[in-house]
Design an enzyme around this catalytic site. Sequence first.
Site, PDB file in Angstrom:
ATOM      1  N   GLY A 157      -2.191  20.840   8.530  1.00 18.37           N
ATOM      2  CA  GLY A 157      -2.917  20.775   7.258  1.00 18.37           C
ATOM      3  C   GLY A 157      -4.221  20.027   7.495  1.00 18.37           C
ATOM      4  N   ARG A 158      -4.734  19.444   6.400  1.00 12.55           N
ATOM      5  CA  ARG A 158      -6.038  18.760   6.493  1.00 12.55           C
ATOM      6  C   ARG A 158      -6.079  17.714   7.609  1.00 12.55           C
ATOM      7  NH1 ARG A 158      -6.327  19.212   0.547  1.00 12.55           N
ATOM      8  NH2 ARG A 158      -4.500  17.893   0.607  1.00 12.55           N
ATOM      9  N   ILE A 159      -5.031  16.847   7.661  1.00 10.66           N
ATOM     10  CA  ILE A 159      -5.079  15.741   8.633  1.00 10.66           C
ATOM     11  C   ILE A 159      -4.863  16.255  10.056  1.00 10.66           C
ATOM     12  CG2 ILE A 159      -4.034  13.525   9.304  1.00 10.66           C
ATOM     13  CD1 ILE A 159      -3.460  13.066   6.279  1.00 10.66           C
ATOM     14  N   THR A 234       2.026   9.499  11.970  1.00 12.55           N
ATOM     15  CA  THR A 234       1.250   8.885  10.881  1.00 12.55           C
ATOM     16  C   THR A 234       1.625   9.537   9.552  1.00 12.55           C
ATOM     17  OG1 THR A 234      -0.522  10.467  11.351  1.00 12.55           O
ATOM     18  CG2 THR A 234      -0.784   8.253  12.267  1.00 12.55           C
ATOM     19  N   SER A 235       2.766  10.259   9.525  1.00 10.72           N
ATOM     20  CA  SER A 235       3.097  10.989   8.294  1.00 10.72           C
ATOM     21  C   SER A 235       3.954  10.121   7.369  1.00 10.72           C
ATOM     22  CB  SER A 235       3.773  12.310   8.639  1.00 10.72           C
ATOM     23  OG  SER A 235       5.010  12.106   9.296  1.00 10.72           O
ATOM     24  N   ARG A 236       5.263  10.161   7.540  1.00 11.74           N
ATOM     25  CA  ARG A 236       6.169   9.303   6.789  1.00 11.74           C
ATOM     26  C   ARG A 236       7.281   8.872   7.736  1.00 11.74           C
ATOM     27  NH1 ARG A 236       2.742   8.501   3.537  1.00 11.74           N
ATOM     28  NH2 ARG A 236       2.765   8.959   1.299  1.00 11.74           N
ATOM     29  N   GLU A 265      10.077   0.700   5.175  1.00  7.42           N
ATOM     30  CA  GLU A 265       8.842  -0.081   5.224  1.00  7.42           C
ATOM     31  C   GLU A 265       8.980  -1.221   4.245  1.00  7.42           C
ATOM     32  OE1 GLU A 265       5.448   2.465   4.606  1.00  7.42           O
ATOM     33  OE2 GLU A 265       5.828   3.566   6.444  1.00  7.42           O
ATOM     34  N   HIS A 284       1.544   0.885   8.352  1.00  7.24           N
ATOM     35  CA  HIS A 284       1.086   1.932   7.415  1.00  7.24           C
ATOM     36  C   HIS A 284      -0.371   1.688   6.978  1.00  7.24           C
ATOM     37  CE1 HIS A 284       2.672   5.041   4.276  1.00  7.24           C
ATOM     38  NE2 HIS A 284       1.407   5.270   4.613  1.00  7.24           N
TER      39      HIS A 284
HETATM   40  C1  DGY Z   1      -0.864   8.446   1.511  1.00  9.30           C
HETATM   41  O1  DGY Z   1      -1.803   8.410   0.696  1.00  9.30           O
HETATM   42  O2  DGY Z   1       0.088   9.211   1.374  1.00  9.30           O
HETATM   43  C2  DGY Z   1      -0.942   7.559   2.693  1.00  9.30           C
HETATM   44  O3  DGY Z   1       0.239   7.473   3.366  1.00  9.30           O
HETATM   45  C3  DGY Z   1      -1.453   6.185   2.306  1.00  9.30           C
HETATM   46  O4  DGY Z   1      -1.919   5.594   3.471  1.00  9.30           O
END
Ligand code: DGY
Length: 330
Positions: A157-159, A234-236, A265, A284
Amino acid sequence: MTRPKVFVTRIIRDAGMNLIREVCDADIWDGNMPPSREVLLERVRGVDGLLCLLTDFVDGELLDAAGPQLIVVSNHAVGFDNIVVADATARGIPVGNTPGILTDATADIAFALLLAAARRLPEAERYLRNGKWKTWEPSALLGADLAGKTLGLVGFGRIGQAVAKRAVGFDLRVIYHDPTALPGFGAIKMNSLNELLREADFVSVHTPLNESTRHLVNADFLSRMKPNAVLVNTSRGPVVDQAALFDALKTRQIFSAALDVTDPEPLPLDSPLLTLENCLIVPHIGSASERTRNDMSRLAAENLVAGVMGKKLPHCVNPEVYGDRWFGSP
Ligand code: DGY
């Protein structure tokens, strides 16, 4: 004229806060920690709008505690797995999020983690601080090269695409697995996850968290990665099975991992992952840059304000709540 009543679950950046105060009668939780469930249930009562953070769980119980006048929930995040969106939709409540503006900041962190894990930066810094740096050594702290290697993006996706864009400058070959995304930035689509894991020297995860991605990175996934591969998430946090990751790192089944997100977290300090030299974890901070957090607060406020004024949210994750409702020409 009475102003709409809203509850804001944390002090957000001024860009958003000022906009909310201009239009709404705002009750703002000013604690450093998120409001407890009891506080949330109490403070939402009677509000027209709720602005929440990813640390607040929003479900049918909370929406009902607010009451039938609640007409908008605005999440101060692009991810919205903290909200049971189906519960909001069932009550006709639009849910807003903050897409787009945190793409670059999050891609930057993904790439920073990739480089740091590949070149063992945190370990090297500990080495120095612990007085182990005695001389320049031909074989100390050797890491992985990037140029000519393959980066596998799980989710495009975007990221994911913004990470691919950065990878081009590092001479990485980029492959991705995402059944719905079209190729871009020279990235090559892989038809299966296994194919991607077989080829990738670096694997970076960019999927939303949902039932099909929970523990996507499990023992089987990790066993299919190359022996010297690096994992970046870097997702969840719950996308990774941390017990399986610990085993894979401990036994050097993979080279290293770098995580911006954990489960839970904050990560408890007695987490076994923190005993490993080859695991880098940051708290995060993917979107934690001045401009990005200002923009997130503004977008979250714009969603909230639009909602309480009966307008369509600029960024709505459940637009089906609007049905055929007509909002006039843009
Ligand atoms: C989001 O906006 O979902 C990010 O995880 C925040 O850093």
